[in-house]
Design an enzyme around this catalytic site. Sequence first.
Site, PDB file in Angstrom:
ATOM      1  N   HIS A   1     -68.615   0.049  53.834  1.00  0.00           N
ATOM      2  CA  HIS A   1     -68.180  -0.130  55.405  1.00  0.00           C
ATOM      3  C   HIS A   1     -69.034   1.237  56.117  1.00  0.00           C
ATOM      4  O   HIS A   1     -68.609   1.299  57.277  1.00  0.00           O
ATOM      5  CB  HIS A   1     -66.707   0.183  55.537  1.00  0.00           C
TER       6      HIS A   1
ATOM      7  N   ASP B   1     -58.640  -4.333  58.275  1.00  0.00           N
ATOM      8  CA  ASP B   1     -58.989  -3.590  57.063  1.00  0.00           C
ATOM      9  C   ASP B   1     -57.679  -3.270  56.428  1.00  0.00           C
ATOM     10  O   ASP B   1     -56.686  -2.954  56.956  1.00  0.00           O
ATOM     11  CB  ASP B   1     -59.787  -2.051  57.256  1.00  0.00           C
TER      12      ASP B   1
ATOM     13  N   HIS C   1     -57.665  -0.151  55.114  1.00  0.00           N
ATOM     14  CA  HIS C   1     -57.632   1.162  55.458  1.00  0.00           C
ATOM     15  C   HIS C   1     -58.272   1.519  56.901  1.00  0.00           C
ATOM     16  O   HIS C   1     -58.632   0.756  57.798  1.00  0.00           O
ATOM     17  CB  HIS C   1     -59.077   1.503  54.330  1.00  0.00           C
TER      18      HIS C   1
ATOM     19  N   ASP D   1     -60.160   4.377  57.596  1.00  0.00           N
ATOM     20  CA  ASP D   1     -61.488   4.766  57.443  1.00  0.00           C
ATOM     21  C   ASP D   1     -61.771   5.784  58.411  1.00  0.00           C
ATOM     22  O   ASP D   1     -62.846   5.770  59.245  1.00  0.00           O
ATOM     23  CB  ASP D   1     -62.680   3.617  57.456  1.00  0.00           C
TER      24      ASP D   1
ATOM     25  N   HIS E   1     -67.720   5.597  53.229  1.00  0.00           N
ATOM     26  CA  HIS E   1     -67.207   4.157  53.872  1.00  0.00           C
ATOM     27  C   HIS E   1     -65.769   4.602  54.324  1.00  0.00           C
ATOM     28  O   HIS E   1     -65.343   3.890  55.061  1.00  0.00           O
ATOM     29  CB  HIS E   1     -67.236   3.176  52.861  1.00  0.00           C
TER      30      HIS E   1
ATOM     31  N   ASP F   1     -63.621  -6.103  56.985  1.00  0.00           N
ATOM     32  CA  ASP F   1     -63.365  -5.582  55.541  1.00  0.00           C
ATOM     33  C   ASP F   1     -62.842  -6.453  54.645  1.00  0.00           C
ATOM     34  O   ASP F   1     -61.698  -7.001  54.866  1.00  0.00           O
ATOM     35  CB  ASP F   1     -62.771  -4.117  55.565  1.00  0.00           C
TER      36      ASP F   1
ATOM     37  N   ASP G   1     -61.253  -6.127  52.068  1.00  0.00           N
ATOM     38  CA  ASP G   1     -60.127  -5.633  51.610  1.00  0.00           C
ATOM     39  C   ASP G   1     -58.920  -6.033  52.733  1.00  0.00           C
ATOM     40  O   ASP G   1     -57.673  -5.751  52.360  1.00  0.00           O
ATOM     41  CB  ASP G   1     -59.901  -4.096  51.057  1.00  0.00           C
TER      42      ASP G   1
ATOM     43  N   GLU H   1     -68.108  -4.637  52.677  1.00  0.00           N
ATOM     44  CA  GLU H   1     -67.276  -4.110  51.393  1.00  0.00           C
ATOM     45  C   GLU H   1     -67.456  -5.560  50.189  1.00  0.00           C
ATOM     46  O   GLU H   1     -66.635  -5.372  49.287  1.00  0.00           O
ATOM     47  CB  GLU H   1     -65.940  -3.786  51.785  1.00  0.00           C
TER      48      GLU H   1
HETATM   49  N1  ARG Z   1     -59.055   6.268  52.198  1.00  0.00           N
HETATM   50  C1  ARG Z   1     -59.870   6.239  50.890  1.00  0.00           C
HETATM   51  C2  ARG Z   1     -60.956   7.127  50.882  1.00  0.00           C
HETATM   52  O1  ARG Z   1     -61.322   7.526  51.829  1.00  0.00           O
HETATM   53  C3  ARG Z   1     -60.360   4.597  50.603  1.00  0.00           C
HETATM   54  C4  ARG Z   1     -61.333   4.223  51.690  1.00  0.00           C
HETATM   55  C5  ARG Z   1     -61.626   2.908  51.694  1.00  0.00           C
HETATM   56  N2  ARG Z   1     -62.523   2.515  52.567  1.00  0.00           N
HETATM   57  C6  ARG Z   1     -63.216   1.276  52.532  1.00  0.00           C
HETATM   58  N3  ARG Z   1     -63.953   0.968  53.565  1.00  0.00           N
HETATM   59  N4  ARG Z   1     -62.875   0.289  51.738  1.00  0.00           N
HETATM   60  O2  ARG Z   1     -61.705   7.168  49.636  1.00  0.00           O
HETATM   61 MN    MN Z   2     -63.059  -0.477  55.560  1.00  0.00          MN
HETATM   62 MN    MN Z   3     -61.061  -1.182  53.055  1.00  0.00          MN
END
Ligand code: ARG
Ligand code: MN
Ligand code: MN
Length: 306
Positions: free
Chosen positions: A96, A123, A125, A127, A140, A226, A228, A271
């Site tokens: 990401h 997503d 998350h 981010d 990411h 994303d 996820d 991702e």
């Molecule tokens: N908040 C977590 C981190 O900063 C997970 C981030 C996941 N991001 C993603 N693009 N999958 O490590």
């Molecule tokens: Mn993401």
């Molecule tokens: Mn994510």
Amino acid sequence: MDIRLIGAPLQIGAGQLGCEMGPSAYRIAGLTRALEDLGHRVVDTGNVTPAPLKEFSHPNPAVHHLAETVAWTEALTDAAYRESASAVPIFLGGDHAISAGTVAGMARRVAESGRPFFVLWLDAHTDCHTLETTRSGNLHGTPVAYFSGRDGFAGYFPPLSHAVPEENIGMIGIRSVDPAERAALEKSGITVHDMRSIDEHGVAVLLRAFLAKVQAANGLLHVSLDVDFLEPSIAPAVGTTVPGGATFREAHLVMEMLHDSGLVCSLDLVELNPFLDERGRTATLMVDLAASLMGKRVMDRPTRAG
Ligand code: ARG
Ligand code: MN
Ligand code: MN
Ligand code: MN
């Protein structure tokens, strides 16, 4: 419609290696063919090459691969701007962190049209860490903070020609937020719809409201998908699975509504980690979701034998 595929095989923004294989997996899963079958003209521009590396160190010792991420951001900002002149770009991630560049480049492109620019973040998350607040150091987790113009990126990342206003950012599918991200979001104008909100209202209600806002402003919309965002049982090929994601039909409905809106100017597919996939099923699902966004309808899906 003219569509450009742009490979962005970045993987060091994630905590696990493998997203580098994402663009290949989308190609092998038949993305070009799926879009051509819908009547689009598709040009695969190949993969972007990162800009030359500059050396950086950051006071947050967790931050890793900053120089590489910055080099990709530079190259992807340029690629997004260039390839969107007369086509809809689809960015094949890559983790990401690619969206730092893809969104920055699209923001510059859309600004020239005089129309406001919006981002839909699909997503688990948010981010939205800054370089100071990330604890994993996985970059990411930072693109939203960068492209919305938060402090702390200057001197490292390329200066933004056009930051995306927080009020123009909507997030759907959220179910994993770090404490520093939560604190930042509480003060921000970003609209965050978590999974509970989908449970209570249904995803169509949430998305319709966001699209109405884009429409009312005569805006254009970048979609960042994303893997996820999806429920891990249907989309296992991602290093950051979080249980309780969007179902198959919720995800397709989002894509179908986005298509019908006519507001989407660009798309990130991010991702995908093919190393974690099961017989290509996640890559195939992502291709199918992209096809829904580009006009494939439920009634266009023939029954498969066997
Ligand atoms: N908040 C977590 C981190 O900063 C997970 C981030 C996941 N991001 C993603 N693009 N999958 O490590
Ligand atoms: Mn993401
Ligand atoms: Mn994510
Ligand atoms: Mn390194």
